[in-house]
Design a protein around this motif. Structure first.
Motif, short mmCIF file in Angstrom:
data_model
loop_
_atom_site.label_atom_id
_atom_site.label_comp_id
_atom_site.label_asym_id
_atom_site.label_seq_id
_atom_site.Cartn_x
_atom_site.Cartn_y
_atom_site.Cartn_z
N GLU A 153 0.84 -1.20 0.00
CA GLU A 153 0.00 0.00 0.00
C GLU A 153 0.88 1.25 0.00
OE1 GLU A 153 -3.36 2.29 2.75
OE2 GLU A 153 -2.32 0.52 3.52
N LYS A 154 1.91 1.24 0.85
CA LYS A 154 2.82 2.39 0.94
C LYS A 154 3.62 2.57 -0.35
CE LYS A 154 1.92 3.50 5.26
NZ LYS A 154 1.25 4.79 5.58
N LEU A 155 3.92 1.46 -1.01
CA LEU A 155 4.70 1.51 -2.25
C LEU A 155 3.82 1.73 -3.48
CD1 LEU A 155 7.22 -1.43 -1.60
CD2 LEU A 155 7.66 1.03 -1.42
N GLY A 156 2.51 1.86 -3.27
CA GLY A 156 1.59 2.12 -4.38
C GLY A 156 1.46 0.96 -5.34
N ASN A 157 1.38 -0.26 -4.80
CA ASN A 157 1.26 -1.46 -5.63
C ASN A 157 -0.02 -2.21 -5.22
OD1 ASN A 157 1.54 -3.87 -7.03
ND2 ASN A 157 3.73 -4.04 -6.65
N PRO A 158 -1.18 -1.72 -5.68
CA PRO A 158 -2.46 -2.29 -5.23
C PRO A 158 -2.67 -3.75 -5.62
CG PRO A 158 -2.81 -0.77 -7.05
CD PRO A 158 -1.39 -0.61 -6.64
#
Length: 417
Positions: free
Chosen positions: A333-338
């Motif tokens: 989530e923090k790395l923007g990988n849904p």
């Protein structure tokens, strides 16, 4: 002539007896000096008698050669049935780990001499060792009738009751042992364990503290104390006990990991990291230490490092790894990988079907990621059906989303079940 022959035989007999007595005196003298090999050589030269054979057995017993000791005690008993030698043979069998044979000898002695509490006590212990708790209980009860002052008898009785899972009788026996001897550390430890398992915190603490007064270095009691302090969130006090046992038994995995956990909860992450790395070096199969390292990096916002730690934890772990996959999802989530976030929450729930938070997050992230909202609808429904009572806030949100998604598809002409 006949009288002369008898006299000669009599004299020869006396000479032989005196020679044998002299030989045994020499042998005893050698044994007193520790020269058992020479003594054995001289014994082998003598005629085979009960006395010579039992002495050979005794020598072997004294040097812990119990196989040979048993062999010669058996031979001695073939020559003469002797009470003391039977006792010695039983002890030799016991040390040789021939428990069934020792039991057979001891049972015979006890049937013959019910007052021999020493043998009866050994017999009771052997019944416990050979998984015969009912016989052990009868034996220790019988001993207690004859001598109710020995704490060890009650302790052994408690151990036997424990084997039969008779909890109350077990605890009562340990309490009786404690009443007889307030320093009986084994009973104190068992009472501390029993009350801990019953979640009777006050009673457990009483016996933990009493035990640590008797023996401050008792590792298991120290661990019980540390675990209680940890549960009470008294992390600084727990650290003091952990540092103490680390000096008693250095580099134990438990100690290093618990130090790491305590420092982590105190947000002293550098110290925590040091101890978790120590724990890993001691036991590389401990995947939870990697999980904590991931948590440290997550708190420090080092998300790529946290991702690596959690991934190592999932590879190394054999128990349910739902926590690791859940934390990995948070990293994604923090790395923007849904996409990976959804997959990780799904894996978390698959690892542990009781992890309601993982199912809730799976539903929520699925709704955000997939265009097809029916996927999230299925997960929300599953959550409400299974975990409605777990968390009122999450359940309220899930019900609202079910209602909204159902309404959305109804307006498009589709009725969701």
């Amino acid at each position: 002539m006949k009288n002369k022959i008898l006299l000669i035989v009599f004299v020869v007999g006396i000479i032989k007896v005196e020679a044998q007595v002299s030989a045994f005196q020499t042998i005893d003298s050698l044994l007193n000096k520790g020269r058992y090999q020479t003594a054995l050589t001289k014994l082998y030269e003598l005629d085979t008698t009960f006395q010579s054979t039992s002495k050979i057995a005794a020598i072997y017993a004294s040097i812990d050669n119990h196989k040979q000791a048993s062999k010669y005690y058996e031979k001695a008993l073939e020559l003469k049935d002797d009470y003391i030698t039977r006792v010695k043979l039983g002890k030799s069998y016991q040390k040789e780990k021939k428990l069934e044979k020792a039991i057979e000898i001891y049972e015979g002695i006890v049937n013959e001499d019910a007052e021999n509490l020493l043998i009866k006590y050994q017999l009771g212990k052997l019944y416990t060792q050979t998984k015969e708790p009912a016989k052990a209980i009868d034996t220790f009860k019988n001993i207690i009738k004859q001598d109710s002052t020995n704490a060890n008898y009650y302790y052994r009785l408690g151990v036997a009751y424990g084997m039969l899972k008779k909890r109350n009788l077990k605890i009562n026996s340990f309490l009786e042992a404690y009443k007889n001897d307030t320093t009986h550390i084994k009973s104190i430890h068992h009472l501390a364990l029993a009350y801990t398992s019953l979640r009777d915190k006050d009673s457990a603490n009483i016996f933990i503290n009493k035990g640590l007064v008797v023996n401050p270095n008792h590792m298991n009691l120290n661990k019980l104390k540390i675990n209680n302090l940890y549960r009470e969130e008294k992390f600084t006090e727990a650290i003091q006990y952990l540092q103490r046992i680390d000096t008693i038994a250095p580099n134990e995995h438990y100690t290093q990991k618990m130090l790491g956990r305590c420092y982590f909860n105190l947000k002293k992450y550098d110290e925590a990291k040091k101890y978790f790395n120590k724990a890993i070096r001691i036991d590389r199969s401990d995947f939870k230490a990697y999980t904590y390292l991931g948590d440290i990096n997550f708190e420090k916002k080092k998300f790529y490092k946290a991702q690596l730690d959690y991934m190592v934890a999932t590879f190394a772990g054999k128990e349910p790894r739902d926590v690791e996959y859940y934390q990995l999802a948070r990293v994604y989530e923090k790395l923007g990988n849904p996409k990976e976030e959804v997959k990780s929450y799904k894996r978390a729930f698959e690892e542990n079907r009781k992890n309601y938070k993982a199912l809730y997050q799976l539903a929520k992230t699925s709704e955000d990621y997939y265009k097809d909202k029916r996927i999230a609808y299925k997960y929300y429904k599953n959550y409400v059906n299974r975990f409605e009572q777990k968390d009122s806030v999450l359940t309220k949100y899930a019900k609202e989303r079910i209602k909204e998604i159902k309404k959305y598809y109804f307006l498009q002409g589709e009725i969701l079940q």
